[in-house]
Write an enzyme that holds these catalytic residues in place. Structure first.
Site, mmCIF file in Angstrom:
data_model
loop_
_atom_site.group_PDB
_atom_site.id
_atom_site.type_symbol
_atom_site.label_atom_id
_atom_site.label_comp_id
_atom_site.label_asym_id
_atom_site.label_seq_id
_atom_site.Cartn_x
_atom_site.Cartn_y
_atom_site.Cartn_z
ATOM 1 N N ARG A 142 -1.501 66.208 29.226
ATOM 2 C CA ARG A 142 -0.103 65.896 28.891
ATOM 3 C C ARG A 142 0.864 66.675 29.782
ATOM 4 N NH1 ARG A 142 -1.562 66.028 23.091
ATOM 5 N NH2 ARG A 142 -1.690 63.871 22.360
ATOM 6 N N GLY A 143 0.535 67.912 30.090
ATOM 7 C CA GLY A 143 1.410 68.711 30.942
ATOM 8 C C GLY A 143 1.608 68.090 32.305
#
Length: 424
Positions: free
Chosen positions: A362-363
């Protein structure tokens, strides 16, 4: 990067705005020399966020109608006496991280929302309402409870799809972008929807009564003190925000309706943090602090007093600034699909995430999206390392916690790794 217009300058990633630029006065032309890694931008002084007013004109035809709607809406907001007046977005002093995060999410809602943590009384709710207020009205199907779009299928209810497929002429009306406040005491039925008891008793029919998620479709769902909300409700909100749909199973009724919204949560760290697993689901994380500069505090007090005494006159002072912000946001939304990220920059973003030992991807995804949105907002179509530097701390700092007892990193660790990888 060459200077394109009269400019304000962003500071470093941790200080998005230099203190000397956080004024609440109406926009005036100012000239600053860009610092290392700074981004040049058009003079929208009242808010202080740097952006290019748009020297390029190629995409203006596609946004002209929306911009005109925005200008008309702003004019009507100033004149309408029956509506509750909203503090102008361009008059808000400081809190650059929060404002930048909100703007980028409006440009690209797929970033995944914002978690705003900070002191009490720092204007979190005021800022969110002000941003929604300057956006233009959106076209909706007149008799649809889900704010269905007449054109975009992903935010269109199944009933509207069926009616449209049948060739029915669907009436339209224009609504403000919805902003839904979720109270702490809300139940899951109120949030997701439930059985319409009135119809069940009077007509003997099973009917669905839409909840807050239905009302928030195509808008913003704001949860104040989200760290005090039950975890299962936070999970429901995050799932709906990520998927764009809400499925309800109640008493033999199965309903699936669009629920595409920007989730904005706020809270005070003194009252507890969200679990790391839930924090990771928010796209960006903004830390806000109480302003310590006495002069800026005085400006905030004076502007608040002026707005309370005569909100209409106060709003008129910032009509031009608000319209310029709205125009820039709308142009950025249309420009976003043209923005490209060079493969080398994408690789370096993933290097940073790997070096920080961030779980999942997700980052990486959110940082790439936020950098593209920032680039579009700045009036360009190719992401640079400076764009990444402006957003990477906001996208990664809340993903460093591995344990519920860990404290939130202010961003120094992310900034250190970013510089080691991008500046070598």
């Amino acid at each position: 990067m060459a200077l394109q217009t009269e400019a304000f300058v962003f500071g470093a990633a941790q200080n998005v705005l230099p203190a000397r630029l956080t004024t609440s006065q109406p926009a005036k032309a100012m000239h600053e020399v860009p610092e290392r890694g700074a981004v040049s931008a058009a003079p929208l002084a009242a808010c202080g966020l740097g952006l290019l007013a748009g020297t390029r004109r190629q995409g203006r035809r596609t946004t002209q109608k929306r911009i005109q709607c925005c200008a008309v809406a702003e004019k009507e907001k100033t004149k309408t006496k029956n509506e509750r007046p909203v503090f102008p977005f361009s008059a808000i002093v400081g809190q650059a991280e929060m404002k930048l995060s909100l703007i980028l999410n409006v440009i690209d809602p797929k970033i995944g929302g914002v978690m705003i943590m900070g002191d009490r009384g720092t204007g979190k709710t005021t800022t969110i309402r002000a941003l929604v207020d300057l956006l233009p009205e959106i076209p909706c199907i007149a008799d649809d409870p889900y704010n269905s779009s007449p054109d975009e299928e992903e935010v269109m209810s199944q009933e509207v799809r069926d009616r449209k497929a049948g060739g029915e002429d669907l009436p339209l009306n224009y609504k403000k972008v919805p902003m839904i406040d979720l109270p702490l005491g809300a139940t899951e039925d109120r949030v997701c929807g439930t059985i319409d008891i009135e119809k069940a008793l009077t007509q003997g029919k099973k009917a669905f009564e839409p909840g807050l998620l239905a009302k928030a479709n195509r808008g913003i769902l704001y949860v104040d003190e989200v760290n005090l909300l039950d975890d299962h409700l936070v999970d429901v909100l995050l799932d709906s925000a990520a998927g764009g749909w809400n499925t309800v199973e109640r008493e033999g009724i199965s309903i699936c309706h669009p629920a595409k919204f920007i989730l904005v949560g706020s809270g005070n760290p003194e009252e507890g943090e969200l679990r790391p697993q839930l924090l990771d689901r928010f796209g960006m994380h903004a830390l806000i602090r109480t302003e310590r500069d006495p002069e800026l505090r005085v400006k905030i007090v004076e502007s608040t007093r002026e707005f309370a005494d005569d909100p209409v006159t106060f709003r008129e002072k910032y009509t031009g600034d608000n319209s310029e912000f709205a125009t820039s946001i709308l142009e950025a939304q249309d420009r976003l699909k043209e923005v490209k990220t060079p493969p080398e920059l994408a690789r370096k973003i993933s290097e940073v995430c790997s070096e920080l030992n961030i779980d999942g991807l997700r980052g990486d995804i959110v940082t790439n999206r936020a950098a593209r949105a920032y680039c579009a907002f700045d009036g360009r179509t190719e992401v640079t390392s400076d764009d990444v530097g402006k957003v990477i701390t906001l996208c990664l700092r809340h993903r460093l916690r591995k344990d519920v007892l860990d404290t939130m990193d202010g961003g120094d660790k992310v900034e250190k790794v970013y510089r080691a990888i991008f500046e070598t």
